[in-house]
Motif scaffolding. Structure first.
Motif, PDB file in Angstrom:
ATOM      1  N   THR A 229      -4.231 -40.966  30.640  1.00 11.68           N
ATOM      2  CA  THR A 229      -4.589 -39.547  30.358  1.00 11.68           C
ATOM      3  C   THR A 229      -4.145 -38.733  29.099  1.00 11.68           C
ATOM      4  OG1 THR A 229      -5.989 -40.205  31.981  1.00 11.68           O
ATOM      5  CG2 THR A 229      -6.911 -38.016  30.640  1.00 11.68           C
ATOM      6  N   LEU A 230      -2.979 -37.948  29.330  1.00 19.04           N
ATOM      7  CA  LEU A 230      -2.360 -37.705  28.798  1.00 19.04           C
ATOM      8  C   LEU A 230      -1.475 -37.450  27.292  1.00 19.04           C
ATOM      9  CD1 LEU A 230      -1.164 -34.241  27.881  1.00 19.04           C
ATOM     10  CD2 LEU A 230       0.702 -35.164  29.942  1.00 19.04           C
ATOM     11  N   GLY A 231      -1.752 -39.149  27.696  1.00 19.56           N
ATOM     12  CA  GLY A 231      -0.791 -40.539  26.845  1.00 19.56           C
ATOM     13  C   GLY A 231      -2.009 -39.915  25.243  1.00 19.56           C
ATOM     14  N   ARG A 232      -3.079 -40.229  25.474  1.00 23.77           N
ATOM     15  CA  ARG A 232      -3.584 -40.959  24.771  1.00 23.77           C
ATOM     16  C   ARG A 232      -4.021 -39.812  24.545  1.00 23.77           C
ATOM     17  NH1 ARG A 232      -5.949 -44.141  29.375  1.00 23.77           N
ATOM     18  NH2 ARG A 232      -7.482 -43.040  29.805  1.00 23.77           N
ATOM     19  N   LEU A 233      -4.788 -38.168  24.629  1.00 26.95           N
ATOM     20  CA  LEU A 233      -4.864 -37.351  24.444  1.00 26.95           C
ATOM     21  C   LEU A 233      -4.488 -36.819  23.520  1.00 26.95           C
ATOM     22  CD1 LEU A 233      -6.180 -35.301  27.278  1.00 26.95           C
ATOM     23  CD2 LEU A 233      -8.228 -36.484  25.668  1.00 26.95           C
ATOM     24  N   LEU A 234      -2.836 -37.049  23.185  1.00 26.46           N
ATOM     25  CA  LEU A 234      -1.355 -36.511  22.581  1.00 26.46           C
ATOM     26  C   LEU A 234      -1.854 -37.086  21.323  1.00 26.46           C
ATOM     27  CD1 LEU A 234       1.126 -35.246  25.235  1.00 26.46           C
ATOM     28  CD2 LEU A 234      -0.056 -33.900  23.420  1.00 26.46           C
ATOM     29  N   GLY A 235      -1.767 -38.615  21.565  1.00 29.83           N
ATOM     30  CA  GLY A 235      -1.939 -39.701  20.498  1.00 29.83           C
ATOM     31  C   GLY A 235      -3.293 -39.169  19.670  1.00 29.83           C
ATOM     32  N   VAL A 236      -4.842 -39.033  20.115  1.00 35.64           N
ATOM     33  CA  VAL A 236      -5.613 -38.680  19.198  1.00 35.64           C
ATOM     34  C   VAL A 236      -5.699 -37.041  18.920  1.00 35.64           C
ATOM     35  CG1 VAL A 236      -7.446 -37.120  20.965  1.00 35.64           C
ATOM     36  CG2 VAL A 236      -7.772 -38.850  18.895  1.00 35.64           C
ATOM     37  N   LEU A 237      -4.817 -36.335  19.384  1.00 29.62           N
ATOM     38  CA  LEU A 237      -4.639 -34.916  18.878  1.00 29.62           C
ATOM     39  C   LEU A 237      -3.269 -35.024  17.976  1.00 29.62           C
ATOM     40  CD1 LEU A 237      -3.932 -32.399  21.848  1.00 29.62           C
ATOM     41  CD2 LEU A 237      -5.878 -32.615  20.167  1.00 29.62           C
ATOM     42  N   GLY A 238      -2.491 -36.282  18.063  1.00 26.79           N
ATOM     43  CA  GLY A 238      -1.559 -35.770  16.813  1.00 26.79           C
ATOM     44  C   GLY A 238      -2.475 -36.739  15.347  1.00 26.79           C
ATOM     45  N   GLU A 239      -2.960 -37.758  16.125  1.00 29.79           N
ATOM     46  CA  GLU A 239      -4.003 -38.188  13.977  1.00 29.79           C
ATOM     47  C   GLU A 239      -4.852 -36.824  13.961  1.00 29.79           C
ATOM     48  OE1 GLU A 239      -7.594 -41.160  15.400  1.00 29.79           O
ATOM     49  OE2 GLU A 239      -5.134 -42.041  17.166  1.00 29.79           O
ATOM     50  N   VAL A 240      -5.669 -35.947  14.424  1.00 28.74           N
ATOM     51  CA  VAL A 240      -6.508 -34.591  14.379  1.00 28.74           C
ATOM     52  C   VAL A 240      -5.397 -33.948  13.174  1.00 28.74           C
ATOM     53  CG1 VAL A 240      -6.952 -32.504  14.276  1.00 28.74           C
ATOM     54  CG2 VAL A 240      -8.262 -35.004  16.111  1.00 28.74           C
ATOM     55  N   ALA A 241      -3.825 -33.629  13.737  1.00 33.05           N
ATOM     56  CA  ALA A 241      -2.993 -33.661  12.987  1.00 33.05           C
ATOM     57  C   ALA A 241      -2.780 -33.577  11.911  1.00 33.05           C
ATOM     58  CB  ALA A 241      -1.617 -32.788  13.811  1.00 33.05           C
ATOM     59  N   ARG A 242      -3.146 -34.462  11.370  1.00 32.30           N
ATOM     60  CA  ARG A 242      -1.954 -35.236  10.146  1.00 32.30           C
ATOM     61  C   ARG A 242      -2.816 -34.195   9.679  1.00 32.30           C
ATOM     62  NH1 ARG A 242      -0.214 -39.626  13.621  1.00 32.30           N
ATOM     63  NH2 ARG A 242      -2.172 -40.453  13.526  1.00 32.30           N
ATOM     64  N   ARG A 243      -4.244 -33.987   9.950  1.00 32.56           N
ATOM     65  CA  ARG A 243      -4.912 -33.739   8.739  1.00 32.56           C
ATOM     66  C   ARG A 243      -5.357 -31.915   9.087  1.00 32.56           C
ATOM     67  NH1 ARG A 243     -11.370 -36.547   8.474  1.00 32.56           N
ATOM     68  NH2 ARG A 243     -11.020 -35.727   6.482  1.00 32.56           N
ATOM     69  N   LEU A 244      -4.751 -32.165  10.284  1.00 32.93           N
ATOM     70  CA  LEU A 244      -4.678 -30.159  10.009  1.00 32.93           C
ATOM     71  C   LEU A 244      -4.406 -29.831  10.742  1.00 32.93           C
ATOM     72  CD1 LEU A 244      -6.580 -27.537   9.895  1.00 32.93           C
ATOM     73  CD2 LEU A 244      -8.089 -27.927  11.705  1.00 32.93           C
ATOM     74  N   PRO A 245      -2.897 -29.482  10.763  1.00 30.07           N
ATOM     75  CA  PRO A 245      -1.976 -28.126  11.792  1.00 30.07           C
ATOM     76  C   PRO A 245      -2.208 -28.084  12.847  1.00 30.07           C
ATOM     77  CG  PRO A 245      -1.364 -27.818   9.679  1.00 30.07           C
ATOM     78  CD  PRO A 245      -2.759 -28.461   9.354  1.00 30.07           C
ATOM     79  N   LEU A 246      -2.009 -28.768  13.762  1.00 25.44           N
ATOM     80  CA  LEU A 246      -3.106 -27.479  15.576  1.00 25.44           C
ATOM     81  C   LEU A 246      -1.448 -27.237  16.084  1.00 25.44           C
ATOM     82  CD1 LEU A 246      -4.211 -30.751  16.772  1.00 25.44           C
ATOM     83  CD2 LEU A 246      -5.184 -29.510  15.231  1.00 25.44           C
ATOM     84  N   VAL A 247      -1.866 -25.703  16.377  1.00 21.30           N
ATOM     85  CA  VAL A 247      -1.183 -24.768  17.208  1.00 21.30           C
ATOM     86  C   VAL A 247      -1.839 -25.439  18.621  1.00 21.30           C
ATOM     87  CG1 VAL A 247      -0.820 -22.124  17.808  1.00 21.30           C
ATOM     88  CG2 VAL A 247      -1.447 -22.968  14.989  1.00 21.30           C
TER      89      VAL A 247
END
Length: 381
Positions: A229-247
């Motif tokens: 679960t954590l791996g999937r969430l980090l994966g999709v957050l990484g996708e979002v971060a490629r378009r918008l930096p995430l703090v």
């Protein structure tokens, strides 16, 4: 009429963990500002285990130092609840409060409520009636049980009153007062810490966020305790971060599990900026300027609605439905595709802006103080 005529003793105000502090700060100020003032004692159970962060939150929120600190610390739900009860009873006996005021839904809320009602001390619950209808959440159990035995219940939204009435609680025990969490937000917004300062303190270059940013918090066991679960969430957050930096303000539990499960490679340090847990004013600054917030926190759902910032809640349910119905919140659960699509909508400028709900106006604590005075004057409960 003097305050001595109101009750046999002061209002004993209980805090235990971070979410409680933001709710109690405006209440204590409102009790002191009421005419006549309502005497109060602040009791900290010490459930929040990070002493330095607890001290910082007290300073940020202008909370007075606790009159009593039980120093319970972290433990399992059963041990922690029992230890709070064990240490709270002597304090109750010593100070003889006219009532005990609890906020929210942490273990300390229920533990102190149980001790008080068994000793015939009236209990006041602020933020009553919120329901996720998910009994797997410890907070849901704490909410339901506290509401059943509390004598005076203050709600943040009208649907909370409906929940209480359905559970057999007399509407005469309930008062719709508004949201004290928003009292804190509005009174502190001008003091929010600049994002550039927060980033520098965390070892990051503020220039990375020149084109905007998102904010991430994750801490619930259902999201961070399972490797897949954590791996999937980090994966999709990484996708979002490629378009918008995430703090990403990392909860200690989340940081430990990322390391334990070997998931650190999923985090691009140039696009997902990791920070330790942040103080209230730091988080307020980060959220107020964010393009979006992705979280599994209950309080952030409310704060983003008040700030008009789109929020994606990584949970299957919420005890704060008004943030979805009227506010900026969208429930996406742990569905990777739903997260991806909702984030794309926000980045395309189609994120929810919503509106600020009724009585989320910065004066909830004043209404609570006024009602509490009249209730105590009438001989509560």
């Amino acid at each position: 009429m003097t305050t001595r005529e109101l009750s046999a003793g002061p209002v004993m105000c209980v805090v235990g963990a971070r979410p409680n502090f933001m709710k109690m700060a405006p209440i204590l100020r409102a009790l002191a500002a009421h005419r006549p003032p309502l005497p109060a004692l602040l009791l900290h159970t010490g459930q929040h285990y990070d002493a330095a962060m607890s001290d910082q939150l007290f300073a940020d929120l202008r909370l007075p130092r606790p009159d009593i600190n039980l120093e319970v610390g972290s433990a399992s739900h059963a041990v922690q609840t029992a230890e709070v009860m064990k240490r709270f009873e002597p304090a109750l006996d010593e100070h003889k409060p006219g009532c005990v005021l609890v906020v929210g839904d942490v273990n300390s809320t229920l533990a102190c409520t149980l001790v008080a009602v068994k000793k015939n001390v009236p209990v006041v619950h602020v933020e009553a009636g919120l329901r996720s209808y998910d009994r797997k959440m410890p907070e849901e159990i704490n909410r339901v049980l506290t509401d059943q035995v509390a004598d005076r219940l203050y709600t943040t939204e009208r649907s909370a009153t409906d929940n209480l009435v359905r559970e057999g609680i007399a509407e005469s025990r309930v008062c719709f007062a508004g949201n004290v969490m928003i009292d804190s937000l509005l009174s502190n917004r001008a003091q929010a810490r600049p994002v550039a300062d927060t980033l520098r303190d965390g070892g990051h270059d503020p220039a990375l966020l020149q084109q905007g940013w998102g904010v991430v918090t994750l801490h619930r066991p259902s999201n961070v305790d399972d490797a897949q679960t954590l791996g999937r969430l980090l994966g999709v957050l990484g996708e979002v971060a490629r378009r918008l930096p995430l703090v990403f303000a990392l909860h200690p539990r989340t940081r430990a599990n990322i390391e334990r499960f070997g998931l650190g490679a999923l985090i691009d340090p140039q696009r997902m900026l990791l920070l330790p847990p942040q103080g209230y004013l730091e988080m307020l600054g980060l959220m107020a300027g964010a393009t979006m917030v992705l979280t599994d926190s209950g309080g952030l759902q409310e704060e983003t609605t008040a700030l008009g910032v789109p929020c994606l809640t990584l949970r299957d349910n919420t005890e704060r439905p008004i943030t979805v119905e009227q506010g900026t919140n969208t429930m996406v659960g742990r569905d990777v595709q739903a997260i991806r699509e909702a984030a794309a909508e926000i980045l395309a400028g189609r994120g929810k802006r919503g509106r600020v709900p009724e009585l989320w106006d910065g004066h909830a604590a004043e209404r609570i103080a006024a009602d509490l005075y009249q209730w105590l004057r009438a001989g509560a409960p």
